[in-house]
Design a protein around this motif. Sequence first.
Motif, mmCIF file in Angstrom:
data_model
loop_
_atom_site.group_PDB
_atom_site.id
_atom_site.type_symbol
_atom_site.label_atom_id
_atom_site.label_comp_id
_atom_site.label_asym_id
_atom_site.label_seq_id
_atom_site.Cartn_x
_atom_site.Cartn_y
_atom_site.Cartn_z
ATOM 1 N N ILE A 189 0.472 -1.308 -0.175
ATOM 2 C CA ILE A 189 0.195 0.100 0.280
ATOM 3 C C ILE A 189 0.661 0.904 -0.683
ATOM 4 O O ILE A 189 0.460 2.554 0.259
ATOM 5 N N PHE A 190 2.237 1.422 -0.295
ATOM 6 C CA PHE A 190 3.246 2.185 0.135
ATOM 7 C C PHE A 190 3.419 2.638 -1.732
ATOM 8 O O PHE A 190 4.533 2.506 -2.378
ATOM 9 N N TRP A 191 2.486 3.778 -1.802
ATOM 10 C CA TRP A 191 2.781 3.836 -3.359
ATOM 11 C C TRP A 191 1.977 5.049 -3.547
ATOM 12 O O TRP A 191 0.506 5.059 -3.397
ATOM 13 N N CYS A 192 2.153 5.897 -4.440
ATOM 14 C CA CYS A 192 1.606 7.224 -4.683
ATOM 15 C C CYS A 192 1.218 8.273 -4.096
ATOM 16 O O CYS A 192 1.044 8.288 -2.730
ATOM 17 N N GLY A 193 2.225 9.164 -4.639
ATOM 18 C CA GLY A 193 2.417 10.428 -3.888
ATOM 19 C C GLY A 193 3.102 10.043 -2.586
ATOM 20 O O GLY A 193 3.231 11.354 -1.910
ATOM 21 N N GLN A 194 4.052 9.606 -2.370
ATOM 22 C CA GLN A 194 4.923 9.536 -1.786
ATOM 23 C C GLN A 194 6.403 10.221 -1.300
ATOM 24 O O GLN A 194 6.163 10.400 -2.782
ATOM 25 N N SER A 195 6.671 10.926 -0.421
ATOM 26 C CA SER A 195 7.963 11.787 -0.058
ATOM 27 C C SER A 195 9.331 10.868 -0.689
ATOM 28 O O SER A 195 9.225 9.829 -0.416
ATOM 29 N N LYS A 196 10.071 11.753 -0.976
ATOM 30 C CA LYS A 196 11.815 11.158 -1.229
ATOM 31 C C LYS A 196 12.096 10.392 0.191
ATOM 32 O O LYS A 196 12.365 9.670 -0.196
ATOM 33 N N VAL B 167 12.619 6.683 5.041
ATOM 34 C CA VAL B 167 12.456 6.196 6.348
ATOM 35 C C VAL B 167 11.668 4.560 6.550
ATOM 36 O O VAL B 167 12.121 4.239 6.553
ATOM 37 N N ARG B 168 11.129 3.939 5.067
ATOM 38 C CA ARG B 168 10.521 2.716 4.476
ATOM 39 C C ARG B 168 11.730 1.707 4.862
ATOM 40 O O ARG B 168 12.282 0.619 5.267
#
Length: 663
Positions: free
Chosen positions: A207-214, A219-220
């Motif tokens: 679910i970690f997709w679309c619009g996340q920052s660099k 962090v991930r």
Amino acid sequence: MGVYRVRVSTGSSLCAGSNNPVQLWLVGQHGEAALGTRLWPSRGKETEFKVDVSEYLGPLLFVKMRKRHLLQDDAWFCNWVSVQGPGASGDEFRFPCYRWVKGDGVLSLAEGTGCTLVDDLQGLFKKHREEELEERRKLYRWGNWKDGLILNVAAASISDLPIDERFLEDKKIDFEASLAKGLAELAVKDSLNILACWKELDDFSRIFWCGQSKLAGKVRESWQEDAFFGYQFLNGANPMLLRRSSQLPARLVFPPGMEELQAQLEKELQGGTLFEADFSLLDGIKANVILCSQQHLAAPLVMLKLQPDGQLLPMVIQLQLPCTGSPTPPLFLPTDPPMVWLLAKCWVRSSDFQVHELNSHLLRGHLMAEVIAVATMRCLPSIHPIFKLLIPHLRYTMEINVRARTGLVSDMGVFDQVVSSGGGGHVELLRRAGANLTYRSFCPPEDLADRGLLGVKSSFYAQDALRLWEVIYCYVEGIVSLHYKMDEAVKEDLELQSWCREITEIGLQGAQDQGFPISLQSRDQLCHFVTMCIFTCTGQHSSVHMGQLDWYSWVPNAPCTMRLPPPTTKDATLETVMATLPNFHQASLQMSITWQLGRRQPVMVALGQHEEEYFGGPEPKAVLNKFRKELAALDKEIEIRNAKLDLPYEYLRPSLVENSVAI
């Protein structure tokens, strides 16, 4: 007598123009002249005309306007009116408005030079001030969303707000489109994962997709590292909890066999390198029940040591306060089995999520800014210099807060749906935190000194907050010095004293016991108080708002809820961790809301860059220009420093700090 040149500016938002004709009058010290129906306002345009006035008006004091309509009232957003007197060398007078003109009543705009009650020796503006405040107090009434909290504007919905407090169309369209986009992504993520079996931490990548920052990507990759965990207390989404230890906390009880740990802590304490983050505020808060499933809260204590290289490393975590008659709570250590130690850190991060969003962000940012906004509208007329100084920093605050109260923290809102402190616990936490608001904690010079963070080179929040405070203070001092030549002028300004008292005694429900002033006795005290107001509405809110997208998108780093109780033993496994962290729906909703509220806003005014000119005359403009130059210099300093950092700290960079609490 003579020909006056009149210019009228209309706002550029979609519905700012009007089909209704507008009549104007000029009011001077010695007379008044009707200009007739001269204006049909067009969106984004300046309308200019000349008019021959036979009367001698003297220096202009007001422009009066009346918008007439036959069949339909078509509201008009007026920016300002400018009037140049007769002759080639005639003085130009600016009359700021920046509000909606509706109905067919007569609206009076005072000339833009700021004027206090003390300055108005002839009482030229006395009636205008009184009538304006009387009307404002009918429009801006205090409300009480929940008993025991600081007050808010009386508005159960957006439609209850005064029209001038509502989003203009560009802001409204962007906000509601982003909400729809976030909900659509949530539906897609839910449908893709409803039958999936989540067993590994990396499953959150689904679910970690679309619009996340660099930075969210970093962090991930690094969230499990101890140095990364410690860094967040210094420069993460919530830099407001960490403090240097002056003694070992009384709640820290050492079980037998941990004498070596106690000695290590004592050594760091003596060396001045021991820090703590105490979440006792959460102790006893009732946890939420989501879809008949009990959620859980903890009240951790984290002890950390500051390394010579600036890294802040955790030494021990205690998840619950000791309770008489119960076993001593275990102390979790970096030497524990990896999953045991990781689970303890996850509990800390979840607790930080609760305290950050409710205390640091909502209460100390949004709700505090609303108290300042409502008190300002009720107590300071538009001609008052402190009103002119503050008003750009209060834009959109009331609407965004009404949206929060009706969507995020309302019954069946987001907190009730997915956050472990929802379901009523969030309100109790706000009550507890509100009882502990202190004036010093809103002023970085005092707050950072009290928390022992001055001189900590790896605390970029501390460095930037202090510098930004100084720049804002210099700006405030520049404006104050134009209108208050001596301390006596501050003491005698009854409107100013009423405003200060309204904030402390009414809005903050009697916060003089926490150090907030109920009167202002000197220019220095006035500058400090106004700087606190502006910094709270700009830099401080930015420091706890902008990091959400970076630090909360990867859900294991900031779990919105925990589905199993805090561990009391050291036998946790990966299965335990996965069963404790949010499920995929809770995680998806956290990410969607985090994206909507934490993303860079396309409709944004940076600190000090507002286009509205509330002050007339060259002196205030010179002060504002100096402010902008100092902000630009600070922005460049931060840019140069950040270029040398693995994790740039940008949350107090002036070009990215919003001019008000608008999101």
